[in-house]
Design a protein around this motif. Structure first.
Motif, mmCIF file in Angstrom:
data_model
loop_
_atom_site.group_PDB
_atom_site.id
_atom_site.type_symbol
_atom_site.label_atom_id
_atom_site.label_comp_id
_atom_site.label_asym_id
_atom_site.label_seq_id
_atom_site.Cartn_x
_atom_site.Cartn_y
_atom_site.Cartn_z
ATOM 1 N N ARG A 82 0.861 -1.182 0.000
ATOM 2 C CA ARG A 82 0.000 0.000 0.000
ATOM 3 C C ARG A 82 0.900 1.236 0.000
ATOM 4 O O ARG A 82 1.850 1.315 0.788
ATOM 5 N N LEU A 83 0.639 2.193 -0.876
ATOM 6 C CA LEU A 83 1.452 3.400 -0.993
ATOM 7 C C LEU A 83 0.661 4.623 -0.544
ATOM 8 O O LEU A 83 -0.579 4.617 -0.601
ATOM 9 N N PRO A 84 1.367 5.688 -0.136
ATOM 10 C CA PRO A 84 0.669 6.949 0.121
ATOM 11 C C PRO A 84 -0.026 7.415 -1.165
ATOM 12 O O PRO A 84 0.417 7.090 -2.272
ATOM 13 N N VAL A 85 -1.088 8.179 -1.011
ATOM 14 C CA VAL A 85 -1.890 8.633 -2.146
ATOM 15 C C VAL A 85 -2.084 10.145 -2.058
ATOM 16 O O VAL A 85 -2.474 10.659 -1.005
ATOM 17 N N VAL A 86 -1.831 10.838 -3.159
ATOM 18 C CA VAL A 86 -2.134 12.262 -3.224
ATOM 19 C C VAL A 86 -3.643 12.401 -3.402
ATOM 20 O O VAL A 86 -4.227 11.798 -4.302
ATOM 21 N N SER A 87 -4.270 13.191 -2.522
ATOM 22 C CA SER A 87 -5.687 13.518 -2.675
ATOM 23 C C SER A 87 -5.776 14.849 -3.399
ATOM 24 O O SER A 87 -5.081 15.808 -3.042
ATOM 25 N N ARG A 109 0.451 22.020 -9.341
ATOM 26 C CA ARG A 109 0.435 22.841 -8.128
ATOM 27 C C ARG A 109 0.308 21.961 -6.868
ATOM 28 O O ARG A 109 1.014 22.150 -5.890
ATOM 29 N N THR A 110 -0.573 20.960 -6.923
ATOM 30 C CA THR A 110 -0.792 20.079 -5.779
ATOM 31 C C THR A 110 0.466 19.274 -5.446
ATOM 32 O O THR A 110 0.826 19.121 -4.274
ATOM 33 N N LEU A 111 1.153 18.762 -6.471
ATOM 34 C CA LEU A 111 2.351 17.951 -6.220
ATOM 35 C C LEU A 111 3.481 18.783 -5.624
ATOM 36 O O LEU A 111 4.194 18.320 -4.725
ATOM 37 N N VAL A 112 3.639 19.999 -6.096
ATOM 38 C CA VAL A 112 4.670 20.880 -5.529
ATOM 39 C C VAL A 112 4.346 21.167 -4.060
ATOM 40 O O VAL A 112 5.234 21.116 -3.200
ATOM 41 N N ASN A 113 3.090 21.424 -3.756
ATOM 42 C CA ASN A 113 2.695 21.654 -2.359
ATOM 43 C C ASN A 113 2.920 20.407 -1.524
ATOM 44 O O ASN A 113 3.412 20.476 -0.395
ATOM 45 N N TRP A 114 2.574 19.250 -2.060
ATOM 46 C CA TRP A 114 2.717 17.976 -1.341
ATOM 47 C C TRP A 114 4.186 17.712 -1.015
ATOM 48 O O TRP A 114 4.520 17.248 0.068
ATOM 49 N N ALA A 115 5.058 17.997 -1.974
ATOM 50 C CA ALA A 115 6.499 17.743 -1.782
ATOM 51 C C ALA A 115 7.098 18.655 -0.717
ATOM 52 O O ALA A 115 8.069 18.275 -0.057
ATOM 53 N N GLY A 116 6.549 19.828 -0.554
ATOM 54 C CA GLY A 116 7.017 20.726 0.503
ATOM 55 C C GLY A 116 8.503 21.034 0.456
ATOM 56 O O GLY A 116 9.144 21.104 1.487
ATOM 57 N N GLY A 117 9.063 21.197 -0.722
ATOM 58 C CA GLY A 117 10.484 21.532 -0.858
ATOM 59 C C GLY A 117 11.412 20.337 -0.933
ATOM 60 O O GLY A 117 12.603 20.491 -1.191
ATOM 61 N N HIS A 118 10.901 19.130 -0.712
ATOM 62 C CA HIS A 118 11.736 17.921 -0.794
ATOM 63 C C HIS A 118 11.950 17.530 -2.253
ATOM 64 O O HIS A 118 11.090 17.772 -3.101
ATOM 65 N N PRO A 119 13.073 16.899 -2.565
ATOM 66 C CA PRO A 119 13.308 16.455 -3.938
ATOM 67 C C PRO A 119 12.232 15.461 -4.376
ATOM 68 O O PRO A 119 11.818 14.606 -3.591
#
Length: 169
Positions: A82-87, A109-119
């Protein structure tokens, strides 16, 4: 606010779309038509794809309209846990107009926010140069936006490119 919490590792993220990269669809202009029924598409999934994804040095995250269904239908077929899921949030009129104006994928936009500065690496068939430029301007970490042709899906070359980029971090 990001989709990450304290339980996440500090490994780079890999946002993974399903339709296109894992379940090819549409027609390759150079080849004969292929079956496009849902069963025919799901039959294309193999444990080898899951094994190759699992060996990448990253945290795999579903970034697909399948959302939790990816864990129910896709992960078991390719041998992934089971993997994390972007909502996906409901689009706002302002962001929707702005994203259309810039030519952005609705996920960017959502993926950049989800990553929060992480690679992060993002594998999708909807990525464009506009997405790459927007991420470069709005994401403080390293990012690889890797476009996959929807009719082809992930290939050996795609896995090699992802592995090399992730290991170079």
């Amino acid at each position: 606010m990001t989709g990450r919490d304290a339980s996440h590792t500090e490994r780079p993220l890999l946002f993974l779309d399903v339709d296109g990269p894992l379940l090819p669809f549409g027609q390759d202009p150079q080849r004969a038509p292929r079956g496009t029924t849902p069963d025919a598409r799901l039959a294309q999934l193999t444990f080898e794809v899951g094994r190759r994804l699992a060996t990448l040095p990253c945290e795999l995250i579903w970034a697909t309209t399948w959302e939790e269904e990816a864990n129910a239908e896709i992960a078991p077929r390719i041998g992934l846990p089971r993997l994390p899921v972007v909502s996906w949030p409901e689009p706002t009129d302002h962001h929707e107009r702005e994203d259309q104006w810039f030519g952005l994928c609705w996920k960017t936009r959502t993926l950049v926010n989800w990553a929060g500065g992480h690679p992060f690496a993002w594998v999708d068939d909807e990525i464009t140069d506009a997405d790459k430029e927007w991420v470069a301007a709005h994401h403080s970490g390293r990012a690889l936006l890797h476009h996959v042709e929807s009719y082809r899906g992930l290939t050996d070359e795609d896995f090699t490119a992802l592995d090399q980029w992730l290991r170079a971090l």
